[in-house]
Write a protein that holds these residues in place. Structure first.
Motif, PDB file in Angstrom:
ATOM      1  N   LEU A 101      -0.953  -3.382   9.177  1.00  0.00           N
ATOM      2  CA  LEU A 101      -2.199  -3.942   8.634  1.00  0.00           C
ATOM      3  C   LEU A 101      -3.393  -3.011   8.846  1.00  0.00           C
ATOM      4  CD1 LEU A 101      -1.819  -7.681   9.665  1.00  0.00           C
ATOM      5  CD2 LEU A 101      -2.016  -6.811   7.345  1.00  0.00           C
ATOM      6  N   ILE A 102      -3.352  -2.201   9.911  1.00  0.00           N
ATOM      7  CA  ILE A 102      -4.439  -1.242  10.140  1.00  0.00           C
ATOM      8  C   ILE A 102      -4.517  -0.259   8.975  1.00  0.00           C
ATOM      9  CG2 ILE A 102      -5.191   0.688  11.608  1.00  0.00           C
ATOM     10  CD1 ILE A 102      -5.654  -1.826  13.089  1.00  0.00           C
TER      11      ILE A 102
ATOM     12  N   LEU B 251       1.824   1.875  -3.517  1.00  0.00           N
ATOM     13  CA  LEU B 251       0.726   2.452  -4.307  1.00  0.00           C
ATOM     14  C   LEU B 251       0.600   3.950  -4.041  1.00  0.00           C
ATOM     15  CD1 LEU B 251      -2.261  -0.080  -4.061  1.00  0.00           C
ATOM     16  CD2 LEU B 251      -0.965   0.538  -6.098  1.00  0.00           C
TER      17      LEU B 251
ATOM     18  N   SER C 202     -12.634  -9.257   2.386  1.00  0.00           N
ATOM     19  CA  SER C 202     -12.271  -8.984   3.764  1.00  0.00           C
ATOM     20  C   SER C 202     -11.320  -7.808   3.852  1.00  0.00           C
ATOM     21  CB  SER C 202     -11.683 -10.239   4.390  1.00  0.00           C
ATOM     22  OG  SER C 202     -11.434 -10.000   5.751  1.00  0.00           O
ATOM     23  N   VAL C 203     -10.609  -7.731   4.995  1.00  0.00           N
ATOM     24  CA  VAL C 203      -9.753  -6.595   5.293  1.00  0.00           C
ATOM     25  C   VAL C 203      -8.735  -6.371   4.173  1.00  0.00           C
ATOM     26  CG1 VAL C 203      -8.171  -5.670   7.012  1.00  0.00           C
ATOM     27  CG2 VAL C 203     -10.080  -7.090   7.720  1.00  0.00           C
ATOM     28  N   GLY C 204      -8.494  -5.124   3.867  1.00  0.00           N
ATOM     29  CA  GLY C 204      -7.653  -4.724   2.727  1.00  0.00           C
ATOM     30  C   GLY C 204      -8.529  -3.834   1.867  1.00  0.00           C
ATOM     31  N   PHE C 205      -8.556  -2.522   2.202  1.00  0.00           N
ATOM     32  CA  PHE C 205      -9.556  -1.607   1.648  1.00  0.00           C
ATOM     33  C   PHE C 205      -9.517  -1.573   0.124  1.00  0.00           C
ATOM     34  CE2 PHE C 205     -11.409   2.475   0.538  1.00  0.00           C
ATOM     35  CZ  PHE C 205     -12.466   2.589   1.422  1.00  0.00           C
ATOM     36  N   ILE C 206      -8.308  -1.453  -0.447  1.00  0.00           N
ATOM     37  CA  ILE C 206      -8.202  -1.222  -1.893  1.00  0.00           C
ATOM     38  C   ILE C 206      -8.662  -2.456  -2.686  1.00  0.00           C
ATOM     39  CG2 ILE C 206      -6.566  -0.794  -3.772  1.00  0.00           C
ATOM     40  CD1 ILE C 206      -7.304   1.673  -2.062  1.00  0.00           C
ATOM     41  N   GLU C 207      -8.189  -3.640  -2.302  1.00  0.00           N
ATOM     42  CA  GLU C 207      -8.608  -4.843  -3.020  1.00  0.00           C
ATOM     43  C   GLU C 207     -10.114  -5.072  -2.867  1.00  0.00           C
ATOM     44  OE1 GLU C 207      -6.104  -4.730  -0.915  1.00  0.00           O
ATOM     45  OE2 GLU C 207      -4.283  -5.434  -1.938  1.00  0.00           O
ATOM     46  N   ARG C 208     -10.641  -4.805  -1.664  1.00  0.00           N
ATOM     47  CA  ARG C 208     -12.083  -4.992  -1.458  1.00  0.00           C
ATOM     48  C   ARG C 208     -12.874  -3.979  -2.283  1.00  0.00           C
ATOM     49  NH1 ARG C 208     -12.319  -4.194   3.654  1.00  0.00           N
ATOM     50  NH2 ARG C 208     -13.647  -2.359   3.791  1.00  0.00           N
TER      51      ARG C 208
ATOM     52  N   CYS D   3     -10.664  -1.102  14.010  1.00  0.00           N
ATOM     53  CA  CYS D   3     -10.513  -2.545  13.805  1.00  0.00           C
ATOM     54  C   CYS D   3     -11.295  -3.360  14.822  1.00  0.00           C
ATOM     55  CB  CYS D   3      -9.039  -2.948  13.813  1.00  0.00           C
ATOM     56  SG  CYS D   3      -8.262  -2.817  15.415  1.00  0.00           S
TER      57      CYS D   3
ATOM     58  N   THR E  17      -3.950  -0.722   5.977  1.00  0.00           N
ATOM     59  CA  THR E  17      -4.498  -1.251   4.732  1.00  0.00           C
ATOM     60  C   THR E  17      -6.021  -1.136   4.740  1.00  0.00           C
ATOM     61  OG1 THR E  17      -4.768  -3.522   5.509  1.00  0.00           O
ATOM     62  CG2 THR E  17      -2.642  -2.944   4.555  1.00  0.00           C
ATOM     63  N   GLU E  18      -6.594  -0.670   5.854  1.00  0.00           N
ATOM     64  CA  GLU E  18      -8.047  -0.509   5.922  1.00  0.00           C
ATOM     65  C   GLU E  18      -8.377   0.970   6.169  1.00  0.00           C
ATOM     66  OE1 GLU E  18     -11.770  -1.702   5.433  1.00  0.00           O
ATOM     67  OE2 GLU E  18     -10.096  -3.069   5.195  1.00  0.00           O
ATOM     68  N   GLN E  19      -7.816   1.512   7.262  1.00  0.00           N
ATOM     69  CA  GLN E  19      -7.978   2.944   7.528  1.00  0.00           C
ATOM     70  C   GLN E  19      -6.800   3.640   6.870  1.00  0.00           C
ATOM     71  OE1 GLN E  19      -8.826   3.750  11.593  1.00  0.00           O
ATOM     72  NE2 GLN E  19      -9.123   5.918  11.246  1.00  0.00           N
ATOM     73  N   LEU E  20      -6.974   4.029   5.608  1.00  0.00           N
ATOM     74  CA  LEU E  20      -5.850   4.499   4.791  1.00  0.00           C
ATOM     75  C   LEU E  20      -5.367   5.865   5.261  1.00  0.00           C
ATOM     76  CD1 LEU E  20      -7.304   3.652   1.246  1.00  0.00           C
ATOM     77  CD2 LEU E  20      -5.817   2.236   2.650  1.00  0.00           C
TER      78      LEU E  20
ATOM     79  N   TYR F  14       0.829  -1.219   0.000  1.00  0.00           N
ATOM     80  CA  TYR F  14       0.000   0.000   0.000  1.00  0.00           C
ATOM     81  C   TYR F  14       0.858   1.261   0.000  1.00  0.00           C
ATOM     82  CZ  TYR F  14      -4.679  -2.071   0.563  1.00  0.00           C
ATOM     83  OH  TYR F  14      -5.867  -2.730   0.360  1.00  0.00           O
TER      84      TYR F  14
ATOM     85  N   VAL G 206     -14.780   1.742   5.832  1.00  0.00           N
ATOM     86  CA  VAL G 206     -13.579   1.350   6.565  1.00  0.00           C
ATOM     87  C   VAL G 206     -13.942   0.280   7.605  1.00  0.00           C
ATOM     88  CG1 VAL G 206     -11.836   2.155   8.224  1.00  0.00           C
ATOM     89  CG2 VAL G 206     -12.373   3.531   6.209  1.00  0.00           C
ATOM     90  N   PHE G 207     -13.229  -0.823   7.574  1.00  0.00           N
ATOM     91  CA  PHE G 207     -13.438  -1.975   8.467  1.00  0.00           C
ATOM     92  C   PHE G 207     -14.887  -2.491   8.445  1.00  0.00           C
ATOM     93  CE2 PHE G 207      -9.272  -1.096  10.528  1.00  0.00           C
ATOM     94  CZ  PHE G 207      -8.782  -2.393  10.479  1.00  0.00           C
TER      95      PHE G 207
END
Lengths: 355, 514
Positions: A68-69, A32, B186-192, B123, A71-74, A29, B156-157
């Protein structure tokens, strides 16, 4: 390489993961985001530590917390662009350059991305020369450069300034702040001038990451051994080749601890990790320890395997690359040697005669 | 006796294969018909032929299970896709823009615009921003003004807490088709996000295609349920496939690997699927296809699906074979594809193919083939086929690593190109090898999967509870409770996060309850 351009980023991502010794997080990420920012704001000027004078004021940039956080909360991309004005206001000096806090893993890109956005140059170096898990495990501590004031920011725009007496106390406080910021935040600490940087920065890290990454990419396209390509451009040895047959892993005090068993044609090799790979042994014999850089490469593709992405059945080559010189000193070993991680053994530099 | 048969089908780009399988998983009848541009033409033809060839009446079928490459092809061909508006529930705008790194043509075909609204979770599932209905409606209006025909919602999440996505869907669903990310990945914002956008784009073409399959099935007097296989080889209901068509992509290799292992009765094996244009090599471990470690991709877009580990090489039955300027034999990557019987030399065509050489070598016999057109002797033909086999063997070695003991199963239309022993290997070519993928579809199992971020402080209790949830989910979807078993467990710890938080991925599989 007087400038880092968008075309260099893929190589840096691969090389930084090799230098991460299994830690520092997968930079996918971060890569990217760097590609997006370089596309928008353009390349970054690379300074050598030899170019620096006492008038340069340098900010080391890191994200701390769980990769890893993020990758969700960008990240919002404003963490560092809003911290720099706050720092200039606080210390009443202009910032002249950024430097990666940690070359190993995703943080290789943190300062690069911010430098492109801010139009600042970057110094070819970092504070560690690999990845280590704690804030105080860095060159400025050996060089007695103060860690304060330190600055933290999250993706929502919250900012904190910390005046910590010691780097260990900064580590402790910053960790609590990081958790309250959602377990991922931006950190600038050990702000230094160009004279201090002569001791406080491990020189050449960005070029080293780029060189390693390029060598892997070139070996891949030409069908040569990626492992050999890495060994051709670094001081290091191949410790073992085999297949991952067992992974034991627990979380202890927020750190990922475990060991991985690599079945080889001889006795199996055990690789022990706490976020980073720290010690490799074969039966009673210790093959290598921290601060040397232990790296697992997937045998065919040369893809470096981080401790988060270990999988059963993976075919791997285990390499030990020589630690930066400052960590091989007695002061360095007192901070990051095997005993600091609870292993009752002494450090022996990788020895070419042994293999 | 009644309702004791299952039909498995594979709708591929070239052929539609169908098999009739009895209660003991024995293959009764198999047919192969050409596929045309329309997903349904081969479908009806294959079913009619299947019933003509067997005495089994439609009432005796308990399930029809279909694997199809149609969704993949729709993305690759960029045909009849919706324009998608992307709604990020993320609070502040993330640095990374929507569709970053996508191939330009695909982005232009799909992407209408993006809006970011407050909301999302941490999370551990606690809200990080309040959700606002008015902001959501304003954002929806802006997206529709930009031409959005279908909305992708990514919070997000959201896999930890889907509340904000569900509330957004409630506001959108009467105005526009909507796809929710937590149902897709699942988790991984861009791929999801990528997965959700492709799903939103596919809703038109796939929903119509699947709805057509359902009505054609009913027209044939088939009253059994219709299932579609998903990328991991397990099945989903036709309703689920209509609302989440992206789940059906890339089921082909998994079906073929599993079909091969069951046809050959091997729980652990290397499978080599030789088609007309290319050969896929995979591994079966304890009856399931080995997963890939790399990020999955479709049409150059990164997704977060577990995909089977596949090595592909451009060698197949239709591969062109010629001598280059240096006098070296070159095989592929060009192929005569589905025109084998008109384009290859044995059938007076212009191209020398591997099939021609297998005919000349005597490994293969096809009625009407004229070997006199082939410009090589039998021993030369054998030596060229050996060269092709060496290339395939190289990939087999890469897949097998040091597991030399694994049997190697050859399936696919090109399985008969090679002799039963090649190099150091014993090859198994099971009966019905040419329809392994349809057979794999017929045997598709029901899967329950959990992918959550949890606190592992009470590790064993938490893992047991998750396992029970996965089992319950599989049973709820129709698995036979006495056959459920854990396929895999993966634990990815979150460092620096209190309470020993970790992402736990668990898959449970069971046979379909008849």
């Amino acid at each position: 390489m007087a400038k880092i351009t968008q075309q260099d980023l893929n190589s840096i991502a691969l090389g930084s993961t090799v230098l991460g010794s299994g830690g520092g997080g997968d930079p996918a990420y971060d890569l990217l985001m760097a590609q997006h920012v370089f596309e928008t704001y353009g390349p970054v000027t690379l300074l050598s530590h030899e170019d620096l004078t006492i008038n340069h004021i340098i900010c080391p940039c890191d994200f701390m917390g769980a990769p890893l956080i993020a990758t969700e909360q960008l990240p919002s991309g404003k963490e560092f662009t809003t911290l720099i004005p706050l720092i200039e206001h606080t210390i009443e000096k202009k910032i002249s350059a950024l430097v990666p806090g940690e070359i190993g893993g995703g943080n290789a890109f943190t300062a690069l991305t911010a430098a492109s956005q801010l139009g600042l140059p970057i110094i070819d170096g970092d504070l560690i020369g690999r990845a280590f898990p704690q804030v105080h495990m860095c060159a400025p501590v050996l060089a007695q450069i103060p860690c304060q004031p330190a600055f933290l920011a999250d993706c929502k725009g919250n900012q904190v300034v910390v005046y910590a007496k010691t780097s260990e106390e900064l580590e402790n406080m910053a960790r609590h702040i990081a958790i309250s910021m959602g377990s991922h935040c931006a950190l600038i600490s050990f702000i230094m001038n160009g004279l201090q940087a002569q001791q406080g920065i491990v020189p050449g890290s960005i070029t080293k990451a780029y060189t390693i990454g390029s060598a892997i990419l070139q070996a891949r396209t030409q069908g040569f051994s990626c492992t050999q390509a890495v060994l051709n451009c670094c001081e290091g040895v191949l410790l073992a080749q085999g297949i991952i047959t067992d992974i034991n892993q627990t979380i202890h005090d927020g750190f990922l601890e475990g060991s991985v068993c690599i079945e080889t044609s001889q006795e199996p090799v055990e690789l022990v990790y706490q976020n980073e790979y720290l010690l490799a042994r074969q039966g009673p014999q210790i093959l290598a320890t921290t601060p040397d850089i232990l790296t697992l490469l997937e045998s065919d593709s040369g893809t470096p395997i981080t401790s988060e992405s270990l999988k059963y059945g993976l075919r791997v080559d285990l390499l030990a690359l020589a630690a930066p010189a400052l960590w091989q000193t007695s002061a360095g070993l007192a901070l990051v040697g095997p005993k600091c991680f609870g292993y009752n053994t002494t450090y022996t530099p990788i020895n070419f005669a042994r293999l | 006796m009644y309702t004791s048969y299952t039909i498995g089908m594979d709708i591929g780009g070239t052929n539609t294969d169908a098999v009739l399988v009895d209660q003991k998983s024995q293959l009764v009848t198999a047919v192969k018909v050409p596929t045309s541009a329309n997903i349904t033409s081969g479908f009806t033809e294959a079913l009619q032929q299947l019933f003509n060839k067997s005495i089994v009446p439609p009432q005796a079928i308990n399930a029809l299970i279909v694997g199809t490459t149609h969704a993949t092809n729709a993305i690759l061909e960029r045909q009849r896709l919706y324009k998608v508006g992307v709604l990020r529930i993320a609070g502040q705008d993330p640095l990374l823009p929507v569709c970053f790194g996508w191939p330009t043509a695909l982005k232009q075909a799909i992407f209408a615009g993006a809006e970011t609204i407050p909301g999302g979770f941490a999370c551990h599932g606690k809200s990080i921003h309040a959700f606002s209905e008015q902001t959501t409606l304003d954002a929806l209006e802006k997206l529709m003004e930009k031409g959005a025909e279908s909305i992708a919602v990514i919070g997000v999440f959201s896999p930890m807490n889907p509340d904000h996505e569900n509330r957004a869907a409630f506001l959108i669903k009467n105005k526009c088709p909507v796809s929710l990310s937590h149902a897709l990945g699942s988790v991984g914002f861009i791929e999801r996000e990528n997965t959700t956008i492709l799903n939103a784009a596919l809703k038109k073409v796939m929903s119509e295609g699947f709805a057509d399959l359902l009505s054609f099935k009913n027209n044939l007097g088939l009253t059994c349920p219709l299932y579609i296989t998903q990328n991991n080889g397990s099945l989903i209901t036709i309703e689920e496939a209509i609302s989440n068509p992206i789940l059906t992509i890339s089921s082909g290799p998994t079906n073929s690997f599993i079909g091969a292992s069951r046809l050959a009765q091997c729980q652990d094996a290397i499978v080599v699927d030789i088609g007309g244009t290319s050969t896929d090599i995979g591994m079966i471990k304890q009856g399931f296809a080995k997963k890939s470690l790399n990020t999955s991709q479709i049409g150059g877009v990164k997704l977060n699906f577990p995909m089977p580990d596949v090595l592909s090489i451009a060698i197949g039955g239709g591969s062109h074979t010629h001598l280059n300027a240096m006098g070296k034999v070159m095989i592929g990557p060009q192929s005569v594809g589905k025109n084998l019987l008109s384009q290859s030399m044995s059938f007076k065509g212009p191209h020398l193919t591997l099939t021609d050489l297998a005919l000349k070598a005597g490994y293969l016999h096809i009625a009407g083939a004229e070997l006199c057109h082939i410009p090589y002797s039998q021993s030369e033909a054998i030596s060229i086929l050996n060269q092709a086999m060496q290339s395939i063997e190289h990939e087999i070695k890469r897949m097998a690593g040091n597991r030399h003991e694994l049997p190697i199963i050859l399936v696919g239309g090109g399985a008969s190109l090679f002799p039963k022993t090649a190099g150091n290997y014993d090859l198994i070519v099971p009966a019905h090898a040419h329809v392994a993928n349809a057979y794999g579809a017929a045997l598709a199992e029901v899967m329950g999967s959990i992918d959550q971020v949890v606190s592992l402080q009470a590790r064993n209790a938490v893992l047991e509870e998750l396992q029970q949830q996965a089992i319950d989910q599989a049973i709820h979807k129709g698995a036979d409770p006495s056959t459920t078993q854990i396929v895999d467990i993966e634990i990815i710890p979150y460092h620096y996060v209190p309470n020993a938080m970790a992402r736990v991925i668990m898959r449970v599989s069971g046979k379909r309850l008849l």
